[in-house]
Design a protein around this motif. Sequence first.
Motif, PDB file in Angstrom:
ATOM      1  N   ALA A  42       0.524  -1.152   0.165  1.00  0.00           N
ATOM      2  CA  ALA A  42       0.049   0.173   0.167  1.00  0.00           C
ATOM      3  C   ALA A  42       1.011   0.936   0.145  1.00  0.00           C
ATOM      4  O   ALA A  42       0.759   2.355  -0.575  1.00  0.00           O
ATOM      5  N   GLN A  43       2.389   1.320   0.679  1.00  0.00           N
ATOM      6  CA  GLN A  43       2.719   2.243   0.817  1.00  0.00           C
ATOM      7  C   GLN A  43       3.420   2.490  -0.237  1.00  0.00           C
ATOM      8  O   GLN A  43       3.446   3.941  -0.927  1.00  0.00           O
ATOM      9  N   VAL A  44       4.288   1.321  -0.893  1.00  0.00           N
ATOM     10  CA  VAL A  44       4.819   1.477  -2.107  1.00  0.00           C
ATOM     11  C   VAL A  44       3.853   2.049  -3.298  1.00  0.00           C
ATOM     12  O   VAL A  44       3.791   3.140  -4.081  1.00  0.00           O
ATOM     13  N   VAL A  45       2.295   1.732  -3.438  1.00  0.00           N
ATOM     14  CA  VAL A  45       1.373   1.953  -4.626  1.00  0.00           C
ATOM     15  C   VAL A  45       1.404   3.943  -4.400  1.00  0.00           C
ATOM     16  O   VAL A  45       1.152   4.508  -5.420  1.00  0.00           O
ATOM     17  N   GLU A  46       1.202   3.952  -3.189  1.00  0.00           N
ATOM     18  CA  GLU A  46       0.929   5.198  -2.803  1.00  0.00           C
ATOM     19  C   GLU A  46       1.935   6.402  -3.035  1.00  0.00           C
ATOM     20  O   GLU A  46       1.656   7.706  -3.802  1.00  0.00           O
ATOM     21  N   LEU A  47       3.028   6.083  -3.191  1.00  0.00           N
ATOM     22  CA  LEU A  47       4.276   6.913  -2.843  1.00  0.00           C
ATOM     23  C   LEU A  47       4.931   6.898  -4.538  1.00  0.00           C
ATOM     24  O   LEU A  47       4.838   7.786  -5.533  1.00  0.00           O
ATOM     25  N   VAL A  48       4.640   5.653  -5.323  1.00  0.00           N
ATOM     26  CA  VAL A  48       4.892   5.547  -6.869  1.00  0.00           C
ATOM     27  C   VAL A  48       3.757   6.624  -7.773  1.00  0.00           C
ATOM     28  O   VAL A  48       4.082   7.268  -8.440  1.00  0.00           O
ATOM     29  N   MET A  49       2.614   6.236  -6.846  1.00  0.00           N
ATOM     30  CA  MET A  49       1.416   7.400  -7.909  1.00  0.00           C
ATOM     31  C   MET A  49       1.320   8.824  -7.768  1.00  0.00           C
ATOM     32  O   MET A  49       1.045   9.260  -8.583  1.00  0.00           O
ATOM     33  N   THR A  50       2.035   9.506  -6.301  1.00  0.00           N
ATOM     34  CA  THR A  50       1.868  10.319  -6.019  1.00  0.00           C
ATOM     35  C   THR A  50       3.586  11.043  -6.577  1.00  0.00           C
ATOM     36  O   THR A  50       2.670  12.115  -7.571  1.00  0.00           O
ATOM     37  N   ALA A  75      -6.528   6.903   2.104  1.00  0.00           N
ATOM     38  CA  ALA A  75      -8.083   6.409   3.989  1.00  0.00           C
ATOM     39  C   ALA A  75      -6.976   5.492   4.477  1.00  0.00           C
ATOM     40  O   ALA A  75      -7.119   6.008   5.743  1.00  0.00           O
ATOM     41  N   ALA A  76      -6.989   4.162   3.789  1.00  0.00           N
ATOM     42  CA  ALA A  76      -5.493   3.447   4.784  1.00  0.00           C
ATOM     43  C   ALA A  76      -4.949   3.987   5.658  1.00  0.00           C
ATOM     44  O   ALA A  76      -4.517   3.560   7.055  1.00  0.00           O
ATOM     45  N   MET A  77      -3.612   4.500   4.966  1.00  0.00           N
ATOM     46  CA  MET A  77      -2.956   4.493   5.759  1.00  0.00           C
ATOM     47  C   MET A  77      -2.677   5.665   6.381  1.00  0.00           C
ATOM     48  O   MET A  77      -2.458   5.810   7.143  1.00  0.00           O
ATOM     49  N   THR A  78      -4.026   7.328   6.406  1.00  0.00           N
ATOM     50  CA  THR A  78      -4.167   7.964   6.647  1.00  0.00           C
ATOM     51  C   THR A  78      -4.788   7.701   7.960  1.00  0.00           C
ATOM     52  O   THR A  78      -4.726   8.843   8.830  1.00  0.00           O
ATOM     53  N   LEU A  79      -6.154   7.284   7.562  1.00  0.00           N
ATOM     54  CA  LEU A  79      -6.717   7.374   8.821  1.00  0.00           C
ATOM     55  C   LEU A  79      -7.364   5.846   9.361  1.00  0.00           C
ATOM     56  O   LEU A  79      -7.208   5.884  10.583  1.00  0.00           O
ATOM     57  N   LEU A  80      -7.938   4.939   8.442  1.00  0.00           N
ATOM     58  CA  LEU A  80      -7.771   3.551   9.227  1.00  0.00           C
ATOM     59  C   LEU A  80      -6.872   2.752  10.334  1.00  0.00           C
ATOM     60  O   LEU A  80      -6.900   1.946  11.045  1.00  0.00           O
ATOM     61  N   LEU A  81      -5.533   2.377   9.620  1.00  0.00           N
ATOM     62  CA  LEU A  81      -4.586   1.840  10.344  1.00  0.00           C
ATOM     63  C   LEU A  81      -4.077   2.511  11.685  1.00  0.00           C
ATOM     64  O   LEU A  81      -3.538   1.824  12.151  1.00  0.00           O
ATOM     65  N   PRO A  82      -4.185   4.084  11.561  1.00  0.00           N
ATOM     66  CA  PRO A  82      -3.030   4.555  12.431  1.00  0.00           C
ATOM     67  C   PRO A  82      -4.012   3.786  13.881  1.00  0.00           C
ATOM     68  O   PRO A  82      -3.973   4.059  14.738  1.00  0.00           O
ATOM     69  N   LEU A 113     -12.324   4.756  17.318  1.00  0.00           N
ATOM     70  CA  LEU A 113     -13.464   4.312  16.526  1.00  0.00           C
ATOM     71  C   LEU A 113     -13.902   5.255  15.321  1.00  0.00           C
ATOM     72  O   LEU A 113     -14.343   5.108  14.601  1.00  0.00           O
ATOM     73  N   LEU A 114     -14.321   6.084  16.364  1.00  0.00           N
ATOM     74  CA  LEU A 114     -15.008   7.460  15.365  1.00  0.00           C
ATOM     75  C   LEU A 114     -13.715   7.843  14.211  1.00  0.00           C
ATOM     76  O   LEU A 114     -15.043   7.590  12.548  1.00  0.00           O
ATOM     77  N   ILE A 115     -12.750   7.781  14.163  1.00  0.00           N
ATOM     78  CA  ILE A 115     -12.155   8.126  12.924  1.00  0.00           C
ATOM     79  C   ILE A 115     -11.645   6.898  12.370  1.00  0.00           C
ATOM     80  O   ILE A 115     -11.500   6.897  10.667  1.00  0.00           O
ATOM     81  N   LEU A 116     -12.012   5.807  12.402  1.00  0.00           N
ATOM     82  CA  LEU A 116     -12.454   4.777  11.302  1.00  0.00           C
ATOM     83  C   LEU A 116     -13.088   4.585  10.687  1.00  0.00           C
ATOM     84  O   LEU A 116     -13.138   4.152   9.792  1.00  0.00           O
ATOM     85  N   LEU A 117     -14.383   5.139  10.964  1.00  0.00           N
ATOM     86  CA  LEU A 117     -15.878   4.883  10.790  1.00  0.00           C
ATOM     87  C   LEU A 117     -15.009   6.049   9.300  1.00  0.00           C
ATOM     88  O   LEU A 117     -15.558   6.187   7.907  1.00  0.00           O
ATOM     89  N   LEU A 118     -14.703   7.389  10.593  1.00  0.00           N
ATOM     90  CA  LEU A 118     -14.321   8.666   8.651  1.00  0.00           C
ATOM     91  C   LEU A 118     -13.548   7.870   7.926  1.00  0.00           C
ATOM     92  O   LEU A 118     -13.673   8.477   6.571  1.00  0.00           O
ATOM     93  N   GLY A 119     -12.816   7.385   7.965  1.00  0.00           N
ATOM     94  CA  GLY A 119     -11.409   6.388   7.257  1.00  0.00           C
ATOM     95  C   GLY A 119     -12.800   5.281   6.384  1.00  0.00           C
ATOM     96  O   GLY A 119     -12.300   5.557   5.268  1.00  0.00           O
ATOM     97  N   CYS A 120     -13.487   4.429   6.649  1.00  0.00           N
ATOM     98  CA  CYS A 120     -14.094   3.252   5.978  1.00  0.00           C
ATOM     99  C   CYS A 120     -15.510   4.561   4.944  1.00  0.00           C
ATOM    100  O   CYS A 120     -15.466   4.368   4.023  1.00  0.00           O
TER     101      CYS A 120
END
Length: 474
Positions: free
Chosen positions: A169-177, A418-425, A446-453
Motif C-alpha cells: 500500500a505504501q509503495v503504490v501510494e508513493l509511486v502514484m504520488t 484512507a487506509a494509511m492516513t486514517l484506518l490503520l493508525p 473508533l470514530l476515526i476508523l468510521l471516517l476512514g471507511c
Amino acid sequence: MSHFQLSWVKTRAEALWMKHFHAGAEENRGLVVRDELAHTYGDVCRCDSQASSPECPAAVGPDGSCDDAHSTRPKITTWEAGWNVTNAIQGIFVLGLPYALLQSGYMGLLLLVLAALICSYTGKILVSCLYEEDENGHSIRVRRTYEDIAIACCRHICPYIGGKVVNAAQVVELVMTCILYLVVSSNLMCHSLFFLPLTPAACSAITFLILVPCMLIRDLRVVSRLSLFCSLAQFLITFIVIGYCLRQSSQWASRSLSAVVVDFDGFQVAVGVIIFSYTSQIYLPTLEESMTDRLDFNSMIDWTHALACVLKTAFSVVAFLTWGEETKEVITDNLPTALRMVVNLCLLAKALLSYPLPFYAAAEILQTGVLKLNSSAEGTERWTLVLRGSLLLLTLIMSLYVPHFSLLMGLTGSVTGAAMTLLLPALFHLQLKWTQLDVSRRVLDLLILLLGCFCSISGVICSIKGMITAFEDK
C-alpha cells in the motif's frame, strides 16, 4: 440483565479482544524480559532503556537487537523534519481547496480545521505505536517502520501478510504520488513555456532528465533541503493568490457560502480533497527516527499542521470570496493571464521539488522492506542504482501511457490513502495501546476508523463513476 451479568459480558469481551487482536501487552512483556537480560549479560543492546532517546539514537529492532545501519543514518533537525512534513501537507491539493469550499459550504470551513486536527492526531498515534514501555516506564523504540507495526498487530491473525500488505500500500501510494508530480510538472511546463515549440512528450522527457539526479540521493538531509525550497515556493504561491484576492476585496460583499450542503457527490469530493491535503503519515516513522531530538516530534507535528490549517483556510476563503460561484477546480485558472504564468512557473518548481520526497521514501521501502538489500554489503550500490533508475523510469512510462491516470490515482488513493492516513493508525493504536487508553480515546479512534471507511468507500464510488463517464464519452 443484572449488574453481575453486565460485568461478566464486559470482562469476556475485553478478554476476547486481548486474546485475538491486542498485541501490545504480550510484546511489552517480552521487551521487559529482553531489557533485564541486557542489563544482566550485556548481549542484546548496549543502549539500554534509553535506546531511542536523543542521547542514544540507535533503534532497538523487533528482535531486540540494535540496527547499526539505522543508528548511523544521518540525522536531521526538528526544522528539517518540519519542512518535510510541510512539503507533504502543502501539496498540489491546496489549489483545489477553494473549489472544495464551494462544494461543501460552511461545512468545508469546519472540515479544514477538523482535518488538520485528525491528521495531526493520527500521525502522532502512528509514531506512538513504534514505542513500548519497559518496567521503569521508559519508552523504547522497538519498531522502525509502518511494516513493523503491522507485523506486531497481525501476529495473531496473519503474521506473514500484514507487513507485506502495508508495504504494498505504501509503495503504490508513493509511486502514484511520484507519477502525479511528473504529470503535473510536464503539463505545467507545456503551459508555462507555450512560446517554445515543445510537445507534451518533449516536456515529459525534459522533466525526466531534470529528475534523474534523484537516483543519487542517499541522505534525508538533502531531501529536507529540497523540501525547504518546495515549501518556500508554496508560500510564494499562497501569498501571490491571497495578495491578488485582497486587491479584489471590494467584490466580497456579494459572495456568501452555502449554509446547507445539497450536492452529496460534490460534498464527497470536497471531503476527500480536504482530508488528503493533510496526509503525511507514510513519511513519519522514517522522519521521527532520523530526528536528532525525537522529543520535539509531537510539537513539530502540531505546529506544521496548525500553520497549514491557517494558510489553507485563509487561501480558500479569500479565493472563494473573490470568485464565488465562478471558482474553478484549480484556482490558478481564475487568475489573469500574466499572473497565471508566474504562478504556474512557481508551481512547476514546486512540483519538481516535491518529487524527491515520495521517490526517496518509495526507494527506501523497496530497498530495505521488500528486497532486503543491506546498504553495507558489497555490490549493493550497483543494485540500489538499478532499483532507483527502474523506479524513475516506471514513473515516466506510466505518466505517458496510462489512460485516465487521474481517475486511476483517485481509485487507488481512495483505498491506500484512507487506509494509511486514517484506518490503520487508529486500528493499530487500538490494538497496541488498548490497555493504556481511556474510554474517550478508544471512542475517538473508533470514530476515526468510521471516517476512514466513509472516505474510502465514497472515494471509490466517485472514482468508478468518473471512470464509467470517461469511457462512455470515448
